[in-house]
Design a protein around this motif. Sequence first.
Motif, short mmCIF file in Angstrom:
data_model
loop_
_atom_site.label_atom_id
_atom_site.label_comp_id
_atom_site.label_asym_id
_atom_site.label_seq_id
_atom_site.Cartn_x
_atom_site.Cartn_y
_atom_site.Cartn_z
N UNK A 69 0.83 -1.21 0.00
CA UNK A 69 0.00 0.00 0.00
C UNK A 69 0.86 1.26 0.00
N UNK A 70 1.85 1.31 0.87
CA UNK A 70 2.67 2.52 0.96
C UNK A 70 3.46 2.77 -0.33
N UNK A 71 4.10 1.75 -0.86
CA UNK A 71 4.86 1.94 -2.10
C UNK A 71 3.94 2.14 -3.30
N UNK A 72 2.81 1.43 -3.29
CA UNK A 72 1.85 1.59 -4.39
C UNK A 72 1.25 2.98 -4.44
N UNK A 73 0.87 3.50 -3.28
CA UNK A 73 0.35 4.87 -3.21
C UNK A 73 1.42 5.86 -3.66
N UNK A 74 2.64 5.61 -3.25
CA UNK A 74 3.75 6.47 -3.67
C UNK A 74 3.90 6.48 -5.19
N UNK A 75 3.79 5.31 -5.80
CA UNK A 75 3.91 5.23 -7.26
C UNK A 75 2.81 6.03 -7.96
N UNK A 76 1.59 5.92 -7.46
CA UNK A 76 0.47 6.65 -8.06
C UNK A 76 0.64 8.15 -7.86
N UNK A 77 0.93 8.55 -6.62
CA UNK A 77 1.11 9.98 -6.33
C UNK A 77 2.29 10.56 -7.09
N UNK A 81 2.68 4.96 -12.25
CA UNK A 81 1.92 3.74 -11.94
C UNK A 81 2.55 2.46 -12.47
N UNK A 82 3.50 2.57 -13.39
CA UNK A 82 4.19 1.38 -13.90
C UNK A 82 4.91 0.65 -12.77
N UNK A 83 5.22 1.37 -11.71
CA UNK A 83 5.90 0.73 -10.58
C UNK A 83 5.03 -0.35 -9.94
N UNK A 84 3.71 -0.27 -10.06
CA UNK A 84 2.83 -1.35 -9.57
C UNK A 84 3.17 -2.65 -10.29
N UNK A 85 3.37 -2.56 -11.61
CA UNK A 85 3.72 -3.75 -12.38
C UNK A 85 5.08 -4.28 -11.96
N UNK A 86 6.00 -3.36 -11.75
CA UNK A 86 7.34 -3.78 -11.32
C UNK A 86 7.27 -4.48 -9.97
N UNK A 87 6.44 -3.96 -9.07
CA UNK A 87 6.27 -4.59 -7.75
C UNK A 87 5.70 -6.01 -7.91
N UNK A 88 4.74 -6.16 -8.80
CA UNK A 88 4.16 -7.48 -9.05
C UNK A 88 5.21 -8.43 -9.63
N UNK A 89 5.99 -7.95 -10.57
CA UNK A 89 7.06 -8.76 -11.14
C UNK A 89 8.09 -9.13 -10.08
N UNK A 90 8.43 -8.18 -9.22
CA UNK A 90 9.37 -8.47 -8.14
C UNK A 90 8.86 -9.57 -7.23
N UNK A 91 7.56 -9.48 -6.89
CA UNK A 91 6.94 -10.52 -6.06
C UNK A 91 7.02 -11.88 -6.75
N UNK A 121 10.57 -8.91 -2.66
CA UNK A 121 10.41 -8.76 -4.10
C UNK A 121 9.52 -7.58 -4.45
N UNK A 122 8.47 -7.37 -3.67
CA UNK A 122 7.60 -6.21 -3.89
C UNK A 122 8.40 -4.92 -3.71
N UNK A 123 9.17 -4.86 -2.63
CA UNK A 123 9.93 -3.64 -2.34
C UNK A 123 11.01 -3.37 -3.38
N UNK A 124 11.78 -4.40 -3.75
CA UNK A 124 12.83 -4.18 -4.75
C UNK A 124 12.23 -3.94 -6.13
N UNK A 125 11.10 -4.57 -6.39
CA UNK A 125 10.42 -4.34 -7.66
C UNK A 125 9.96 -2.90 -7.81
N UNK A 126 9.67 -2.23 -6.72
CA UNK A 126 9.29 -0.82 -6.78
C UNK A 126 10.36 -0.01 -7.50
N UNK A 127 11.64 -0.31 -7.23
CA UNK A 127 12.73 0.40 -7.90
C UNK A 127 12.83 -0.06 -9.36
#
Length: 179
Positions: A69-77, A81-91, A121-127
């Motif tokens: 939630x925190x990283x996802x909200x950060x990506x949107x704000x 928003x592509x970072x959501x996909x990266x987070x999913x891929x990281x996971x 994976x979610x956290x590193x995928x954010x980057x």
Amino acid sequence: MMQPMTASVGVFVGEQLQAANASGWLAAATCALGVLVLACTGVWLAATDIRYHRLPRKVVWPLYPAVTALLGISAILGGEPVRWWWMLWGLMIMGGLFVLLRLVYPAGMGLGDVRLAGVLGIATGFASVGHTFMAIAVTFVLAGLFSAVLLAMQKIDMTSRVAFGPFMLVGSLGVLAFV
């Protein structure tokens, strides 16, 4: 809209702060808070894993919705928003690798490590997805070097158990902070 950067979380936070607007400041704050939650909880998890060889699910599971939630909200704000996909891929990449390792050799990988891998994976995928792969590599290199030193010093033998969670945390958080 800014183009997504594949850089450290610090660079993302810095860019959001430089935007000098409310959404950028909120994006920076939620990103920093997400990493801080993971890092602070990670210190306790690492100490617990070293002492008891356990990563309690009661502590790891709540990290999933909190960090996502925190990283996802950060990506949107932050307008990325592509970072959501990266987070999913990281996971999928990090979590999937650790599930596979557990299936191939159950005695070599604890379930706590498998659970922790997904949230890392979610956290590193954010980057970026590249950060996820790098975190995996750093994790195994650090654990291997540490174990080799302990073997050479005859502090452990080939049958000894070495806590893996601390290396996962240091590898992932280190990559997030410095790469």
